[in-house]
Structure formats: structure tokens, C-alpha cells
Design a protein around this motif. Structure first.
Motif, mmCIF file in Angstrom:
data_model
loop_
_atom_site.group_PDB
_atom_site.id
_atom_site.type_symbol
_atom_site.label_atom_id
_atom_site.label_comp_id
_atom_site.label_asym_id
_atom_site.label_seq_id
_atom_site.Cartn_x
_atom_site.Cartn_y
_atom_site.Cartn_z
ATOM 1 N N ASN A 183 -18.154 7.093 9.520
ATOM 2 C CA ASN A 183 -17.296 6.184 8.582
ATOM 3 C C ASN A 183 -15.908 6.327 8.657
ATOM 4 O OD1 ASN A 183 -20.077 4.891 7.613
ATOM 5 N ND2 ASN A 183 -20.160 6.777 6.346
ATOM 6 N N ASN A 184 -15.584 7.001 9.839
ATOM 7 C CA ASN A 184 -13.968 7.453 9.801
ATOM 8 C C ASN A 184 -13.176 6.129 9.851
ATOM 9 O OD1 ASN A 184 -14.504 10.214 9.875
ATOM 10 N ND2 ASN A 184 -14.284 10.102 12.084
ATOM 11 N N GLY A 185 -13.567 4.873 10.241
ATOM 12 C CA GLY A 185 -12.954 3.535 10.412
ATOM 13 C C GLY A 185 -12.699 3.312 8.957
ATOM 14 N N ILE A 186 -13.768 3.293 8.171
ATOM 15 C CA ILE A 186 -13.695 2.862 6.840
ATOM 16 C C ILE A 186 -12.644 3.761 5.944
ATOM 17 C CG2 ILE A 186 -14.916 2.686 4.622
ATOM 18 C CD1 ILE A 186 -17.339 2.043 6.084
ATOM 19 N N ILE A 187 -12.693 4.851 6.430
ATOM 20 C CA ILE A 187 -11.877 5.837 5.558
ATOM 21 C C ILE A 187 -10.398 5.671 5.979
ATOM 22 C CG2 ILE A 187 -11.160 8.419 5.371
ATOM 23 C CD1 ILE A 187 -14.089 9.075 5.797
ATOM 24 N N SER A 188 -10.131 5.335 7.284
ATOM 25 C CA SER A 188 -8.615 5.078 7.594
ATOM 26 C C SER A 188 -7.971 4.012 6.861
ATOM 27 C CB SER A 188 -8.675 5.126 9.108
ATOM 28 O OG SER A 188 -9.391 3.781 9.697
ATOM 29 N N ASP A 189 -8.680 2.987 6.451
ATOM 30 C CA ASP A 189 -8.246 2.004 5.542
ATOM 31 C C ASP A 189 -7.503 2.484 4.396
ATOM 32 O OD1 ASP A 189 -8.729 0.327 7.754
ATOM 33 O OD2 ASP A 189 -10.605 -0.398 6.870
ATOM 34 N N TYR A 190 -8.030 3.760 3.905
ATOM 35 C CA TYR A 190 -7.472 4.101 2.626
ATOM 36 C C TYR A 190 -6.774 5.283 2.311
ATOM 37 C CZ TYR A 190 -11.300 0.772 0.547
ATOM 38 O OH TYR A 190 -11.963 -0.291 0.673
ATOM 39 N N ILE A 191 -6.340 5.790 3.607
ATOM 40 C CA ILE A 191 -5.538 6.983 3.622
ATOM 41 C C ILE A 191 -4.159 6.745 4.281
ATOM 42 C CG2 ILE A 191 -7.669 8.557 3.613
ATOM 43 C CD1 ILE A 191 -7.134 9.114 6.401
ATOM 44 N N GLY A 192 -3.239 7.707 4.179
ATOM 45 C CA GLY A 192 -1.783 7.551 4.672
ATOM 46 C C GLY A 192 -0.872 7.155 3.517
ATOM 47 N N ASP A 193 0.513 7.091 3.860
ATOM 48 C CA ASP A 193 1.400 6.787 2.969
ATOM 49 C C ASP A 193 1.431 5.570 2.586
ATOM 50 O OD1 ASP A 193 2.344 9.496 3.191
ATOM 51 O OD2 ASP A 193 3.744 9.165 4.836
ATOM 52 N N GLU A 194 1.222 4.577 3.538
ATOM 53 C CA GLU A 194 1.133 3.042 3.277
ATOM 54 C C GLU A 194 -0.135 2.601 3.708
ATOM 55 O OE1 GLU A 194 3.152 1.405 1.520
ATOM 56 O OE2 GLU A 194 4.791 2.844 1.395
ATOM 57 N N PRO A 195 -1.474 2.654 3.033
ATOM 58 C CA PRO A 195 -2.881 2.526 3.540
ATOM 59 C C PRO A 195 -2.906 1.057 3.424
ATOM 60 C CG PRO A 195 -2.931 3.132 1.171
ATOM 61 C CD PRO A 195 -1.558 3.612 1.785
ATOM 62 N N ARG A 196 -3.779 0.433 4.504
ATOM 63 C CA ARG A 196 -3.972 -1.190 4.454
ATOM 64 C C ARG A 196 -4.718 -1.408 3.102
ATOM 65 N NH1 ARG A 196 -7.834 -4.690 6.089
ATOM 66 N NH2 ARG A 196 -9.557 -3.383 6.298
ATOM 67 N N LEU A 197 -5.460 -0.518 2.427
ATOM 68 C CA LEU A 197 -6.206 -0.949 1.284
ATOM 69 C C LEU A 197 -5.932 0.238 0.054
ATOM 70 C CD1 LEU A 197 -9.708 -2.037 2.753
ATOM 71 C CD2 LEU A 197 -7.847 -3.511 1.764
ATOM 72 N N SER A 198 -6.136 -0.159 -1.057
ATOM 73 C CA SER A 198 -5.778 0.772 -2.027
ATOM 74 C C SER A 198 -6.761 0.795 -3.321
ATOM 75 C CB SER A 198 -4.302 0.376 -2.746
ATOM 76 O OG SER A 198 -4.059 1.247 -3.705
ATOM 77 N N LEU A 199 -7.162 1.708 -3.822
ATOM 78 C CA LEU A 199 -8.240 1.475 -4.851
ATOM 79 C C LEU A 199 -7.381 1.245 -6.060
ATOM 80 C CD1 LEU A 199 -10.295 4.858 -3.758
ATOM 81 C CD2 LEU A 199 -10.904 2.358 -3.375
ATOM 82 N N PRO A 200 -8.270 0.593 -7.142
ATOM 83 C CA PRO A 200 -7.681 0.453 -8.270
ATOM 84 C C PRO A 200 -7.484 1.471 -9.298
ATOM 85 C CG PRO A 200 -9.615 -1.069 -7.654
ATOM 86 C CD PRO A 200 -9.714 -0.063 -6.836
ATOM 87 N N ALA A 201 -8.372 2.559 -9.155
ATOM 88 C CA ALA A 201 -7.994 3.780 -9.958
ATOM 89 C C ALA A 201 -7.798 4.989 -9.003
ATOM 90 C CB ALA A 201 -9.329 4.053 -10.688
ATOM 91 N N PRO A 202 -7.081 6.079 -9.449
ATOM 92 C CA PRO A 202 -6.980 7.360 -8.568
ATOM 93 C C PRO A 202 -8.552 8.022 -8.484
ATOM 94 C CG PRO A 202 -5.925 7.523 -10.939
ATOM 95 C CD PRO A 202 -6.190 6.168 -10.868
ATOM 96 N N VAL A 203 -8.327 8.516 -7.417
ATOM 97 C CA VAL A 203 -9.815 9.219 -7.214
ATOM 98 C C VAL A 203 -9.256 10.789 -6.933
ATOM 99 C CG1 VAL A 203 -11.892 9.665 -5.528
ATOM 100 C CG2 VAL A 203 -10.756 7.389 -6.205
ATOM 101 N N TYR A 204 -10.197 11.658 -7.598
ATOM 102 C CA TYR A 204 -10.025 13.228 -7.379
ATOM 103 C C TYR A 204 -11.680 13.670 -6.984
ATOM 104 C CZ TYR A 204 -5.776 12.225 -9.989
ATOM 105 O OH TYR A 204 -4.647 11.686 -10.311
ATOM 106 N N PHE A 205 -11.547 14.494 -5.818
ATOM 107 C CA PHE A 205 -12.837 14.856 -5.268
ATOM 108 C C PHE A 205 -12.839 16.330 -4.961
ATOM 109 C CE2 PHE A 205 -10.676 13.544 -1.414
ATOM 110 C CZ PHE A 205 -11.125 14.511 -0.312
ATOM 111 N N VAL A 206 -13.946 16.992 -4.928
ATOM 112 C CA VAL A 206 -14.107 18.094 -4.280
ATOM 113 C C VAL A 206 -15.235 17.820 -3.086
ATOM 114 C CG1 VAL A 206 -13.904 19.660 -6.035
ATOM 115 C CG2 VAL A 206 -16.277 18.720 -5.714
ATOM 116 N N ASP A 207 -15.522 18.626 -2.218
ATOM 117 C CA ASP A 207 -16.288 18.260 -0.882
ATOM 118 C C ASP A 207 -17.238 19.350 -0.940
ATOM 119 O OD1 ASP A 207 -17.258 17.742 1.646
ATOM 120 O OD2 ASP A 207 -16.180 15.830 1.303
ATOM 121 N N SER A 208 -18.362 19.191 -0.607
ATOM 122 C CA SER A 208 -19.634 20.077 -0.336
ATOM 123 C C SER A 208 -19.465 20.778 1.207
ATOM 124 C CB SER A 208 -20.884 19.665 -0.622
ATOM 125 O OG SER A 208 -21.253 18.773 0.256
#
Length: 333
Positions: A152-177
Motif C-alpha cells: 500500500n505504499n502507493g496509497i501512502i505516498s499520496d498523503y505524506i510530504g510537505d505538499e501531499p497530493r491529498l489531505s485528510l479532513p482531520a489530523p491523525v496521530y498514531f502508534v504502530d505495532s
């Protein structure tokens, strides 16, 4: 005449009903046998003048324009003034005494999501649905495998970076297992990692505050050998936390001296308190999703909410925890 009648051992015998008045109306007997009739007493009964603007009432006789009696003037009741807001100085004093940020103490709408595995497009779709229904969350908390599936790296790349192609309507904070890269990087810097303006990895372990809510967090998973490997390992061995990671969280909470609102982990306690049985019982989840360390951390921190993941939705409403009911907590997974 009124006919004789009996009711409840009472006997009435009347040949004539006396005239009486009530609310400017008079009732009299109809001597022709047609019953009772109503007649107006506009010219016979005294009239009452309504209260005037200053609250004085005067009783008038119908035959004279001069008042024959006066009622004591009513005391005017001043209108109640609306209660003004407390001054800023009072709010500041209350905040200093209680240690609670009054302005930041308002309720927050928090969306909790489990393992996404990099499917940020699904999260985006869900947030759009909430926004369109008027239920936009203030922020999102995510746990489990958040960015760990390479396909799913291709999907992730759309949302990360200084100027991402897509932006979520609310901020997301996460931990990872399972993300050893993020865990080890955060372990080295002891700081959060921002993937974009809207997506933030909270870190390996610690305590933070988001919009007035104090959140203790622990990434990774439990493995007994790694947990006891503290010499030269620090807080994590790969993506497995050690006892030093748990101690780090407890120290930060103790230093701040304030209660924890949310405990965010990628596992559930291996035992949970049963109110009916009044003892600790094993939860009905797979053993791979539970941890004895999370149980001890939960009862040590006593958070209002515990958010974890177990492969299925599970919610326990606010219940008293422990044999003495020492605190009330809810759990969501």
C-alpha cells in the motif's frame, strides 16, 4: 326548582337557589321551570380597574366615578440582570489552583481506528462521510499496523510530504505495532515524527497532550525475552518494547502530576476486571493481541479511556476497575 337527590348518604332539599356571582357572572333560578340561566351583571356588580403602569389598583363603585377604596401600591420588581461571565483573572486563578486548563477542558470528538495497513484512502472516505453528516472529529487516533503493509505504499505516498497530493479532513496521530523503522528513529530522537501536516507518528513511548487531552502511548508489541532484555537495548528491541519503555511512560506521567485521559497501545490487557465476577478474567480475544505489560500499565496509570486493537470491535463502557473500584475506565478496541 332543584329536584331532590341522594349521593354518598347526603340529602339535599332546596326550593330555590340563591343568586351568586363569580368571575363577573351570575347564576339564578328560572322560576318558569326552564332551569338555570346566566345573566350579565355589568350594571349591578362592582367593577375592578386593571393595574396601571405604576402598579396601583383602585376599586370603583358602579354608581360613582370616585374611588371608595384603594389597594396598597405594589412594589415594582426590578428586572433580573443577566449573569455576566467571570473575569479573566478569576479563570486564571481557578486554573492555577486546580491545574486544569479551563479553556481546553471542552469535550473533544475523537475518531478511533484500528489496523489500517496503509489504507489511508479508506480513512479518508470515512472522514468525508463524517464531515458530510456534521460529525467532523477534532482528531483521529490510530493503533495497530498503520503503515506497515508495503503493498500500500502507493496509497501512502499520496498523503505524506510537505505538499501531499491529498489531505485528510482531520489530523491523525498514531502508534504502530510493527514499524521498526519509525520506532527506532523515534527512540533515537525521543520526538514525534511528522509525515505531513495532518499525519503524525507519536513515537515509541511517552506522554503527550493533544487539544487538551493527555495521552500516554506505547508502540510495538510484547515479547517476554525482549521485555527483559534491558542491558544495552534501551526501551526497544526492534519493534518489541522492554521494561524500560514502560518505566519511561510512568516517569513522564509522574513528573507531570496530572491524570491520563487516554492510554494508546497496540494491544489489550491479558486480563480485565469483571464487575460481575469481582475478579480479573481473561478477555475473549486472541492471545496474540494481549499483553501482561499493558494490563499493569493500565492499572498503574488509571486512564479514563484505553484504546488498543484486537482484530475486532470491542467496547467496554465506563466501569469501576479493581477490587476496590479505585477508578472508572472505558476501553475501546
Amino acid at each position: 326548582k332543584v329536584e331532590d337527590w341522594d349521593e354518598s348518604e347526603a340529602h339535599w332539599d332546596a326550593s330555590k337557589v340563591e343568586d351568586w356571582d363569580e368571575s363577573e357572572a351570575s347564576w339564578a333560578e328560572d322560576t318558569q321551570g326552564a332551569g338555570l340561566k346566566q345573566k350579565e351583571l355589568e350594571s349591578e356588580a362592582p367593577k375592578y380597574q386593571k393595574y396601571d403602569s405604576i402598579g396601583e389598583a383602585v376599586f370603583h363603585d358602579a354608581s360613582s366615578a370616585a374611588p371608595v377604596a384603594a389597594v396598597e401600591p405594589l412594589q415594582a420588581v426590578p428586572p433580573r440582570r443577566p449573569r455576566s461571565a467571570p473575569p479573566v483573572s478569576a479563570l486564571a486563578a481557578a486554573q492555577r489552583l486546580s491545574g486544569v486548563d479551563v479553556a481546553a477542558n471542552a469535550a473533544r470528538k475523537v475518531l478511533v481506528v484500528g489496523e489500517l495497513g496503509g489504507r489511508l484512502d479508506l480513512l479518508h472516505w470515512l472522514l468525508n462521510q463524517l464531515v458530510s453528516s456534521g460529525q467532523t472529529p477534532d482528531f483521529v487516533l490510530a493503533t495497530g499496523r498503520f503503515l506497515s503493509h508495503a503493498q500500500n505504499n502507493g496509497i501512502i505516498s499520496d498523503y505524506i510530504g510537505d505538499e501531499p497530493r491529498l489531505s485528510l479532513p482531520a489530523p491523525v496521530y498514531f502508534v504502530d505495532s510493527a514499524s521498526e523503522v519509525f520506532i527506532q528513529r523515534s527512540k533515537a530522537t525521543r520526538m514525534e515524527i511528522k509525515l505531513s501536516k495532518k499525519i503524525t507518528f507519536l513515537g515509541a513511548c511517552g506522554l503527550t497532550e493533544i487539544q487538551g487531552l493527555r495521552i500516554a502511548y506505547l508502540s510495538g508489541t510484547y515479547e517476554e525475552e525482549a521485555f527483559n532484555s534491558i542491558w544495552g537495548s534501551g526501551t526497544f528491541v526492534g519493534s518489541r518494547y522492554t521494561s524500560l519503555a514502560v518505566e519511561e511512560i510512568r516517569q513522564q506521567v509522574t513528573q507531570q502530576g496530572k491524570p491520563v485521559d487516554i492510554l494508546l497501545t497496540s494491544e489489550l490487557p491479558d486480563q480485565e476486571w469483571s464487575v460481575s465476577a469481582r475478579r480479573l478474567t481473561a478477555p475473549m480475544v486472541h492471545p496474540s493481541h494481549v499483553s501482561p505489560v499493558v494490563r499493569k500499565l493500565y492499572f498503574a496509570l488509571r486512564p479514563r479511556y484505553h484504546v488498543g486493537t484486537c482484530g475486532r470491535y470491542k467496547y467496554r463502557k465506563a466501569e469501576r476497575q479493581g477490587p476496590r473500584g479505585c477508578f472508572v475506565g472505558s476501553s475501546i478496541s
